[in-house]
Design a protein around this motif. Structure first.
Motif, mmCIF file in Angstrom:
data_model
loop_
_atom_site.group_PDB
_atom_site.id
_atom_site.type_symbol
_atom_site.label_atom_id
_atom_site.label_comp_id
_atom_site.label_asym_id
_atom_site.label_seq_id
_atom_site.Cartn_x
_atom_site.Cartn_y
_atom_site.Cartn_z
ATOM 1 N N LYS A 113 8.898 3.878 8.063
ATOM 2 C CA LYS A 113 7.684 3.105 7.813
ATOM 3 C C LYS A 113 6.701 3.849 6.928
ATOM 4 O O LYS A 113 6.828 5.051 6.680
ATOM 5 N N ASP A 114 5.668 3.115 6.498
ATOM 6 C CA ASP A 114 4.470 3.703 5.922
ATOM 7 C C ASP A 114 3.305 2.774 6.263
ATOM 8 O O ASP A 114 3.500 1.678 6.795
ATOM 9 N N MET A 115 2.112 3.225 5.930
ATOM 10 C CA MET A 115 0.901 2.475 6.254
ATOM 11 C C MET A 115 0.189 2.063 4.971
ATOM 12 O O MET A 115 0.071 2.840 4.032
ATOM 13 N N ALA A 116 -0.297 0.835 4.966
ATOM 14 C CA ALA A 116 -1.117 0.340 3.861
ATOM 15 C C ALA A 116 -2.455 -0.112 4.419
ATOM 16 O O ALA A 116 -2.528 -0.711 5.494
ATOM 17 N N VAL A 117 -3.524 0.170 3.676
ATOM 18 C CA VAL A 117 -4.871 -0.244 4.054
ATOM 19 C C VAL A 117 -5.479 -0.963 2.854
ATOM 20 O O VAL A 117 -5.528 -0.400 1.754
ATOM 21 N N SER A 118 -5.931 -2.202 3.048
ATOM 22 C CA SER A 118 -6.523 -2.942 1.937
ATOM 23 C C SER A 118 -7.867 -2.334 1.552
ATOM 24 O O SER A 118 -8.548 -1.725 2.378
ATOM 25 N N ARG A 119 -8.253 -2.504 0.312
ATOM 26 C CA ARG A 119 -9.461 -1.849 -0.198
ATOM 27 C C ARG A 119 -10.744 -2.576 0.198
ATOM 28 O O ARG A 119 -11.809 -1.982 0.191
ATOM 29 N N GLU A 120 -10.659 -3.884 0.530
ATOM 30 C CA GLU A 120 -11.889 -4.648 0.708
ATOM 31 C C GLU A 120 -12.073 -5.263 2.087
ATOM 32 O O GLU A 120 -13.182 -5.253 2.625
ATOM 33 N N ASP A 121 -11.019 -5.801 2.696
ATOM 34 C CA ASP A 121 -11.235 -6.718 3.808
ATOM 35 C C ASP A 121 -10.727 -6.231 5.163
ATOM 36 O O ASP A 121 -10.628 -7.009 6.104
ATOM 37 N N GLY A 122 -10.385 -4.966 5.309
ATOM 38 C CA GLY A 122 -10.071 -4.439 6.621
ATOM 39 C C GLY A 122 -8.679 -4.696 7.139
ATOM 40 O O GLY A 122 -8.420 -4.509 8.331
ATOM 41 N N GLN A 123 -7.743 -5.106 6.288
ATOM 42 C CA GLN A 123 -6.364 -5.270 6.726
ATOM 43 C C GLN A 123 -5.673 -3.903 6.790
ATOM 44 O O GLN A 123 -5.846 -3.060 5.907
ATOM 45 N N VAL A 124 -4.882 -3.708 7.827
ATOM 46 C CA VAL A 124 -4.093 -2.493 8.004
ATOM 47 C C VAL A 124 -2.684 -2.907 8.385
ATOM 48 O O VAL A 124 -2.497 -3.803 9.220
ATOM 49 N N ASN A 197 6.100 4.536 -0.193
ATOM 50 C CA ASN A 197 4.723 4.163 0.128
ATOM 51 C C ASN A 197 4.601 2.639 0.075
ATOM 52 O O ASN A 197 5.499 1.947 -0.427
ATOM 53 N N VAL A 198 3.500 2.112 0.597
ATOM 54 C CA VAL A 198 3.296 0.672 0.742
ATOM 55 C C VAL A 198 1.950 0.305 0.129
ATOM 56 O O VAL A 198 0.977 1.060 0.250
ATOM 57 N N ILE A 199 1.879 -0.853 -0.540
ATOM 58 C CA ILE A 199 0.625 -1.294 -1.160
ATOM 59 C C ILE A 199 0.362 -2.765 -0.847
ATOM 60 O O ILE A 199 1.288 -3.553 -0.645
ATOM 61 N N PHE A 200 -0.919 -3.133 -0.808
ATOM 62 C CA PHE A 200 -1.340 -4.529 -0.777
ATOM 63 C C PHE A 200 -1.432 -5.044 -2.215
ATOM 64 O O PHE A 200 -1.887 -4.323 -3.115
ATOM 65 N N THR A 201 -1.038 -6.302 -2.435
ATOM 66 C CA THR A 201 -1.172 -6.932 -3.742
ATOM 67 C C THR A 201 -1.593 -8.388 -3.563
ATOM 68 O O THR A 201 -1.676 -8.894 -2.443
ATOM 69 N N ASP A 202 -1.831 -9.062 -4.703
ATOM 70 C CA ASP A 202 -2.096 -10.505 -4.747
ATOM 71 C C ASP A 202 -3.236 -10.885 -3.804
ATOM 72 O O ASP A 202 -3.067 -11.684 -2.884
ATOM 73 N N ASN A 203 -4.412 -10.304 -4.099
ATOM 74 C CA ASN A 203 -5.607 -10.548 -3.272
ATOM 75 C C ASN A 203 -5.344 -10.247 -1.794
ATOM 76 O O ASN A 203 -5.817 -10.947 -0.896
ATOM 77 N N ASN A 204 -4.581 -9.207 -1.565
ATOM 78 C CA ASN A 204 -4.266 -8.722 -0.212
ATOM 79 C C ASN A 204 -3.484 -9.732 0.619
ATOM 80 O O ASN A 204 -3.507 -9.675 1.854
ATOM 81 N N THR A 205 -2.758 -10.624 -0.044
ATOM 82 C CA THR A 205 -1.930 -11.585 0.687
ATOM 83 C C THR A 205 -0.470 -11.146 0.761
ATOM 84 O O THR A 205 0.323 -11.771 1.472
#
Length: 542
Positions: A113-124, A197-205
């Protein structure tokens, strides 16, 4: 240990806070999970105004039993205190996760696994794979509460048969059980694709990462074994809105890389018939070796030497995935004719997306082999290994992004992979940038996406008496390339005028405008075009 740097005070590093323990092993309240190691840290927004939230997880390495990698996870809020010039860190909140604990307790399967944290809206998101499943622990409230979801990632595959080279009739299955019977074969996510590593994309969707799938048999899986020789890079996408996983065949594709069916490495046309047999009648597999090291022991070169890294620019919708390709050096090891020069040369493979990681270009390659079409002079005389990229692609211009990366230039091939290869004489950490062309014309599965850095590092460096400076013109136009000393004084103009688009180079012989030799020291060369100005350092050592 935990520390922070007050970069904000001086605009640069150096004001480090005294390190202090953050995970005190063993941790009685999480007994029997005694040792949590290899911490990973991410920083994101906090629900409290003026603060940021730090998220940390660490993997369990138990003193007894297998390391199936359940984790301890914690978060804390931080705020800069102007009165004391320190960071005010709130109490840490720690927890483990039931399903990962269950897998660890019963030694069922290793959780990669890895962890991703969104930059704006608090998603983890803690997201990854474990043998036959893709899984995610997802939080929409800054890591306070998590929900678990999983999806099957086990795909039965027919066992291919070898043929008698004389009669061309089937002779025996390629994969056999220990008793000689026909093995049951399947494809699933692979532990050798564990360094990502893991990333959020597409407006964090969407949540995107690159890992691998591999072949295995039911019998070997029951014995906690698998076939490291057969694993292939994939892009995995989790849709936050639909709560579903998709994946894409990345290197080696079948009929449709986007059909959520893994390609079969001996049946790429997916017609249920083996594509090819060799002269002895054995099934031929499409080669794939996504790592920089190979010495005949597949496990040595795959488990810790395979790195799958991904980056994005959220605003532009760009993504880049990077790994290393060792297929040619594997052929060199087995003395395949024509691959003699590849014995210590792995390639850096890069693929790009312009739609937030949904569709990807075919990989492009870079290597240090001067005789090859994918040779990059910036890599001359290097042994690149362990390539890491920044998770953010820098915007340069329309359709043009800059990727920042580090890699180890190994002094002796393989010395970091195993104790019985190469000389244990270290290496050099190298920093580099790449310009990536995201033009629509390159947004296909057949076109290259790499553009060399606008101004590349000179070579050799240090140098005496001369050095070559490569530079790249993204489009035709005027360019000026000049040399300055460490005091900022002008030394010489090396290029001034119109140049066509493409890669160019110029040689500096260590002289000034009047052809006088300059002394040893640090010099800077600066390239200026209509689009940008870029400067790099070089060292003349007599």
């Amino acid at each position: 240990m935990f520390s922070y740097d007050l970069y904000n005070l001086v605009g640069g590093p150096g004001l480090w806070h005294q390190p202090e323990p953050i995970i005190n092993n063993p941790i009685p309240e999480f007994d029997p999970y005694e040792e949590f190691l290899w911490p990973v840290l991410r920083i994101g927004p906090s629900p409290e105004a003026g603060k940021r939230r730090i998220h940390i997880y660490a993997n369990n390495d138990p003193p007894v039993g297998n390391a199936e990698y359940n984790i301890i996870y914690g978060y804390a809020d931080v705020e800069y205190d102007e009165a004391t010039f320190t960071m005010d860190v709130s109490p840490w909140n720690w927890r483990t996760f039931p399903m990962l604990d269950h897998w660890q307790d019963e030694q069922i399967k290793r959780a990669i696994k890895d962890m991703a944290v969104s930059r704006e809206d608090g998603q983890v998101a803690l997201i990854g794979h474990a043998a036959d499943s893709l899984w995610i622990y997802y939080s929409s409230d800054y890591g306070v509460n998590f929900a678990y979801k999983s999806q099957n990632a086990h795909y039965p595959v027919y066992n291919p048969w070898n043929i008698d080279p004389i009669t061309l009739e089937p002779s025996e299955p390629f994969f056999l059980n220990n008793d000689g019977s026909e093995a049951e074969l399947f494809l699933e996510t692979n532990g050798d694709g564990g360094h990502y590593n893991v990333i959020f994309t597409d407006n964090n969707t969407k949540i995107v990462f690159m890992s691998a799938m591999g072949l295995n048999t039911v019998e070997s899986a029951a014995n906690n074994q698998y076939y490291p020789a057969h694993f292939h890079p994939k892009i995995f996408v989790y849709n936050v809105l639909t709560e579903e996983f998709d994946f894409i065949d990345l290197q080696i594709t079948g009929v449709d890389p986007y059909d959520n069916q893994p390609m079969i490495p001996f049946d790429l046309d997916e017609d249920g018939i083996v594509d090819n047999h060799d002269e002895n009648g054995n099934v031929e597999f499409v080669d794939c070796w996504p790592t920089y090291y190979f010495n005949g022991d597949s496990q040595t070169g795959s488990f810790h030497e395979s790195l799958f890294k991904i980056a994005s620019n959220e605003e532009m919708g760009w993504c880049v995935a990077l790994f290393q390709d060792g297929r040619n050096l594997q052929n060199a090891y087995y003395e395949v004719p024509g691959y003699e020069e590849w014995s210590e040369v792995a390639e850096i493979a890069i693929t790009a997306s312009t739609d937030h990681g949904i569709h990807w270009s075919a990989p492009s390659y870079m290597n240090a082999l001067a005789s090859d079409v994918n040779y990059y002079p910036e890599l001359a005389n290097m042994l690149p290994a362990y390539v890491y990229i920044n998770d953010e692609i820098e915007y340069v211009a329309e359709n043009l992004g800059r990727l920042h990366l580090f890699f180890l230039d190994d002094n002796s091939y393989g010395s970091f992979a195993t104790s019985n290869a190469g000389q244990n004489n270290g290496g050099t950490m190298m920093y580099a940038t790449l310009l990536i062309d995201f033009s629509p014309a390159n947004d296909t599965d057949d076109n290259t996406v790499i553009a060399s850095s606008g101004l590349s590092q000179n070579y050799p460096n240090p140098f005496n008496p001369s050095t070559t400076i490569p530079y790249y013109m993204r489009e035709q136009g005027e360019v000026k390339l000049e040399v300055y000393n460490i005091k900022g004084q002008f030394i010489r103009t090396l290029v001034s005028g119109y140049r066509d688009a493409g890669v160019h180079s110029v040689i500096w012989d260590g002289t000034d405008e009047k052809d006088r030799a300059v002394p040893s020291g640090i010099y800077f060369y600066r390239m200026r075009t209509k689009q940008e100005t870029e400067t790099k350092k070089m060292i003349l050592m007599k």
